[in-house]
Design a protein around this motif. Structure first.
Motif, PDB file in Angstrom:
ATOM      1  N   ARG A 106       0.838  -1.220   0.000  1.00  0.00           N
ATOM      2  CA  ARG A 106       0.000   0.000   0.000  1.00  0.00           C
ATOM      3  C   ARG A 106       0.864   1.258   0.000  1.00  0.00           C
ATOM      4  O   ARG A 106       0.567   2.234  -0.668  1.00  0.00           O
ATOM      5  N   GLN A 107       1.921   1.193   0.777  1.00  0.00           N
ATOM      6  CA  GLN A 107       2.808   2.357   0.836  1.00  0.00           C
ATOM      7  C   GLN A 107       3.440   2.612  -0.531  1.00  0.00           C
ATOM      8  O   GLN A 107       3.579   3.757  -0.962  1.00  0.00           O
ATOM      9  N   ARG A 108       3.780   1.529  -1.231  1.00  0.00           N
ATOM     10  CA  ARG A 108       4.369   1.701  -2.566  1.00  0.00           C
ATOM     11  C   ARG A 108       3.358   2.267  -3.555  1.00  0.00           C
ATOM     12  O   ARG A 108       3.720   3.024  -4.454  1.00  0.00           O
ATOM     13  N   ILE A 109       2.081   1.914  -3.378  1.00  0.00           N
ATOM     14  CA  ILE A 109       1.049   2.479  -4.254  1.00  0.00           C
ATOM     15  C   ILE A 109       0.915   3.984  -3.999  1.00  0.00           C
ATOM     16  O   ILE A 109       0.815   4.778  -4.924  1.00  0.00           O
ATOM     17  N   ALA A 110       0.950   4.346  -2.718  1.00  0.00           N
ATOM     18  CA  ALA A 110       0.868   5.775  -2.382  1.00  0.00           C
ATOM     19  C   ALA A 110       2.053   6.534  -2.985  1.00  0.00           C
ATOM     20  O   ALA A 110       1.896   7.653  -3.492  1.00  0.00           O
ATOM     21  N   LEU A 111       3.230   5.922  -2.960  1.00  0.00           N
ATOM     22  CA  LEU A 111       4.414   6.551  -3.557  1.00  0.00           C
ATOM     23  C   LEU A 111       4.268   6.663  -5.069  1.00  0.00           C
ATOM     24  O   LEU A 111       4.571   7.701  -5.662  1.00  0.00           O
TER      25      LEU A 111
END
Ligand code: ADP
Ligand code: ADP
Length: 226
Positions: free
Chosen positions: A140-145
């Motif tokens: 999820r954090q990578r999607i936000a990035l």
């Protein structure tokens, strides 16, 4: 490209507690600026005020030299990576990543190209058709990035964007974020607890404490003169 200035900014919450006290910060266009400080010292609050998601109690915020009170959040030319990611639960990873680009009527070929590059950089290809609840915290954090990176916004606010990644990917993303920031000339305001991130990514950094700037300067000088 855009500068960000906070002039004599104060923020109190309803119960009267002062979170930010007469804060002055001047971040140049194209600068990579790092904010550090103990938990609860107001770093996220500063990002949210700059993004226009939260009001200031008093003081002035200038974005690109213009008073930001004249600019609604959608006109502030910024992207933000939130600590809790703030993904749309009903959209797939792919739809989350390109949501803002579609809203801005960016051409389909450009959208596809940016999506492909970001997905490759962040090892997201296998996740693109899944929804946030089917993904791990790190994914999820990578999607936000990725969502922030594809926006190529002139101003980028990131709140501990690498906190949930493994050491190897974190190291790679430190240099990728820095490379992209340089290439686009993004004005970056980057919150972290990680000294390596501050040292290797920041042009300048500020240490916050009790709602004010305790130290400010190049990371090498800040860490050498505590
Ligand atoms: P940091 O990002 O540095 O950890 P925050 O900006 O999240 O700090 O929070 C700063 C302080 O403001 C904390 O003490 C937090 O509890 C308080 N705070 C944050 N949001 C609110 C709110 N909506 N109402 C009241 N207090 C808040
Ligand atoms: P609008 O109200 O015009 O649809 P948005 O809220 O979608 O505006 O976008 C506001 C700013 O945030 C834009 O200037 C853009 O550069 C940036 N942005 C656009 N899409 C995203 C996104 N998905 N994530 C983060 N930032 C974005």
């Amino acid at each position: 490209m855009k500068s960000v200035e906070l002039i004599d900014v104060t923020k109190t919450y309803g119960n009267g507690s002062v979170i930010i006290k007469n804060l002055n910060l001047s971040i140049q266009s194209g600068e990579f600026f790092v904010l550090v400080g103990p938990s609860g010292c107001g770093k996220s609050t500063i990002l949210r005020m700059i993004a226009g998601l939260e009001g200031m109690t008093s003081g002035t915020l200038l974005i690109g030299g213009k008073p930001a009170n004249l600019l609604p959040p959608s006109k502030r030319s910024l992207s933000m990576v939130f600590q809790n990611y703030a993904l749309y639960p009903h959209l797939t990873a792919r739809e989350n990543i390109i949501f803002g680009l579609k809203a801005h009527r960016i051409g389909k070929d450009i959208v596809e190209k940016r999506l492909r590059e970001a997905a490759e950089m962040l090892n997201l290809a296998p996740c693109l058709d899944r929804k946030p609840r089917q993904l791990s915290g790190g994914q999820r954090q990578r999607i936000a990035l990725a969502r922030s990176i594809v926006s190529e916004a002139p101003i980028c606010l990131m709140d501990e964007p690498l906190s949930n990644l493994d050491a190897k990917l974190r190291a790679r993303m430190r240099s990728e974020i820095r490379r992209i920031q340089r290439k686009i000339g993004t004005t970056m305001i980057y919150v972290t607890h990680d000294q390596i991130e501050a040292m290797t990514m920041g042009d300048r950094m500020a240490v916050l404490h009790d709602g004010t700037v305790q130290q400010i300067g190049r990371p090498i000088d800040v860490y050498n003169h505590p």
